[in-house]
Design a protein around this motif. Structure first.
Motif, short mmCIF file in Angstrom:
data_model
loop_
_atom_site.label_atom_id
_atom_site.label_comp_id
_atom_site.label_asym_id
_atom_site.label_seq_id
_atom_site.Cartn_x
_atom_site.Cartn_y
_atom_site.Cartn_z
N GLY A 1 0.80 -1.22 0.00
CA GLY A 1 0.00 0.00 0.00
C GLY A 1 0.83 1.27 0.00
N VAL A 2 2.01 1.25 -0.64
CA VAL A 2 2.89 2.42 -0.63
C VAL A 2 2.34 3.55 -1.49
CG1 VAL A 2 4.99 1.20 -0.06
CG2 VAL A 2 4.32 1.34 -2.43
N ASP A 3 1.60 3.25 -2.54
CA ASP A 3 0.99 4.26 -3.39
C ASP A 3 -0.35 4.66 -2.78
OD1 ASP A 3 -0.17 5.84 -5.29
OD2 ASP A 3 0.06 4.42 -6.94
N ALA A 4 -0.39 5.86 -2.18
CA ALA A 4 -1.59 6.28 -1.47
C ALA A 4 -2.80 6.39 -2.39
CB ALA A 4 -1.34 7.60 -0.76
N ALA A 5 -2.56 6.74 -3.65
CA ALA A 5 -3.67 6.91 -4.59
C ALA A 5 -4.26 5.56 -5.01
CB ALA A 5 -3.20 7.67 -5.81
N ASN A 6 -3.40 4.56 -5.17
CA ASN A 6 -3.85 3.23 -5.58
C ASN A 6 -3.21 2.15 -4.70
OD1 ASN A 6 -5.38 3.94 -8.14
ND2 ASN A 6 -3.38 4.84 -8.59
N PRO A 7 -3.61 2.10 -3.45
CA PRO A 7 -2.98 1.14 -2.54
C PRO A 7 -3.29 -0.30 -2.93
CG PRO A 7 -4.89 2.13 -1.48
CD PRO A 7 -4.68 2.86 -2.77
N VAL A 8 -2.31 -1.17 -2.80
CA VAL A 8 -2.49 -2.60 -3.02
C VAL A 8 -2.42 -3.29 -1.67
CG1 VAL A 8 -1.60 -4.68 -4.10
CG2 VAL A 8 -1.54 -2.52 -5.35
N ILE A 9 -3.49 -3.94 -1.29
CA ILE A 9 -3.55 -4.63 -0.01
C ILE A 9 -2.89 -5.99 -0.16
CG2 ILE A 9 -5.09 -5.53 1.78
CD1 ILE A 9 -5.11 -2.45 1.37
N LYS A 10 -1.93 -6.26 0.69
CA LYS A 10 -1.22 -7.54 0.67
C LYS A 10 -1.86 -8.47 1.70
CE LYS A 10 3.46 -9.45 0.79
NZ LYS A 10 4.89 -9.15 1.00
N VAL A 11 -2.47 -9.55 1.20
CA VAL A 11 -3.21 -10.48 2.03
C VAL A 11 -2.50 -11.83 2.10
CG1 VAL A 11 -5.42 -11.66 2.40
CG2 VAL A 11 -5.37 -9.37 1.38
N ILE B 1 -5.92 -5.69 -4.51
CA ILE B 1 -5.72 -6.69 -3.47
C ILE B 1 -4.86 -7.83 -4.05
CG2 ILE B 1 -7.84 -7.98 -3.95
CD1 ILE B 1 -8.19 -8.28 -0.91
N GLN B 2 -3.85 -8.22 -3.31
CA GLN B 2 -2.93 -9.27 -3.73
C GLN B 2 -2.92 -10.35 -2.66
OE1 GLN B 2 1.06 -7.81 -4.42
NE2 GLN B 2 1.95 -9.84 -4.18
N ILE B 3 -3.28 -11.58 -3.03
CA ILE B 3 -3.41 -12.66 -2.06
C ILE B 3 -2.32 -13.70 -2.28
CG2 ILE B 3 -4.93 -14.45 -1.13
CD1 ILE B 3 -7.30 -12.83 -2.19
N GLU B 4 -1.65 -14.06 -1.21
CA GLU B 4 -0.64 -15.11 -1.26
C GLU B 4 -1.03 -16.24 -0.30
OE1 GLU B 4 4.11 -15.95 -0.36
OE2 GLU B 4 3.27 -13.98 0.07
N TYR B 5 -1.14 -17.45 -0.84
CA TYR B 5 -1.39 -18.62 -0.01
C TYR B 5 -0.11 -19.01 0.70
CZ TYR B 5 -1.87 -23.56 1.19
OH TYR B 5 -1.86 -24.76 1.85
N VAL B 6 -0.18 -19.21 1.99
CA VAL B 6 0.98 -19.64 2.78
C VAL B 6 0.68 -20.99 3.41
CG1 VAL B 6 2.46 -19.10 4.75
CG2 VAL B 6 1.74 -17.27 3.21
N ASP B 7 1.50 -21.97 3.11
CA ASP B 7 1.33 -23.34 3.60
C ASP B 7 1.79 -23.41 5.06
OD1 ASP B 7 1.16 -26.06 3.95
OD2 ASP B 7 2.72 -26.56 2.48
N ILE B 8 0.93 -23.92 5.93
CA ILE B 8 1.28 -24.04 7.35
C ILE B 8 1.61 -25.48 7.76
CG2 ILE B 8 -0.10 -22.02 7.98
CD1 ILE B 8 -2.27 -23.94 9.03
#
Length: 197
Positions: free
Chosen positions: A3-13, A44-51
């Motif tokens: 979310g570094v770009d305040a105008a077009n933030p990308v949420i890292k999920v 929005i950017q989603i990354e699956y993390v294996d637990i």
């Protein structure tokens, strides 16, 4: 954080499945969420993390403030995320052991869950995993996660018509629509928490 770009933030999920089974419906929900994030939900950017490789929580494994490599890598993923998407199966009216284990590891000092937005989805019989969702929300209170309240998504996986393939892929258009609404709510909630909305 993202979310570094305040105008077009990308949420890292970061997306976590409490079911380790190969053909898990919960992994299928996450795969569908990732597809939606690329096609229908911008920012929005989603990354699956294996637990599955995390050792059982054991403070004897903590040495001079460090953790086993798998745990350190997992904790770093949580730290770098803006928010969390949980796909939580219901085991005996509660959340699964692998998911609770992951939550416990990332809550060890310093607690990396604190202040993050979160959402939870589930699939199963009857109530569609609802009891596990409510139990997870209780855990979230202690680790300072901020869950969206609505919409809620409980998928009755065994009531016709079929919602998933035998490989666990989500094929139901109505459920996909509800999942999209969850992602939109998670994005908006994350931006509110970060003071960008």
């Amino acid at each position: 954080m993202a979310g570094v770009d305040a105008a077009n933030p990308v949420i890292k999920v970061v997306a976590l499945s409490g079911s380790l089974r190969k053909g898990s419906y919960h992994k299928g929900l996450i795969r569908s969420a990732i597809e939606l994030s690329k096609e229908a939900v911008s920012g929005i950017q989603i990354e699956y993390v294996d637990i599955s490789l995390l050792p059982l929580t054991d403070t004897d494994l903590e040495v001079n403030g460090t953790y086993p490599p798998e745990v350190e890598a997992f904790r770093q993923k949580i730290l770098e995320a803006d928010s969390v998407l949980f796909a939580s199966p219901e085991f005996n009216y509660s959340i699964s052991a692998p998911l609770k284990n992951a939550i416990d590891w990332a809550s060890r000092p310093p607690n990396f869950w604190a202040g993050k937005a979160a959402a939870v989805v589930s699939a199963g019989g009857g109530f569609g995993g609802g009891r596990a969702q409510y139990h997870l929300r209780q855990v979230g209170v202690f680790v300072d996660l901020h869950f969206i309240n609505k919409p809620e998504l409980f998928v009755n996986a065994f009531q016709p018509p079929a919602k998933f393939t035998s490989d666990g892929d989500l094929i139901d258009a109505e459920v996909k629509g509800k999942l999209k609404e969850v992602l939109l709510a998670l994005k908006a909630h994350t931006l509110r928490i970060q003071g960008k909305h």
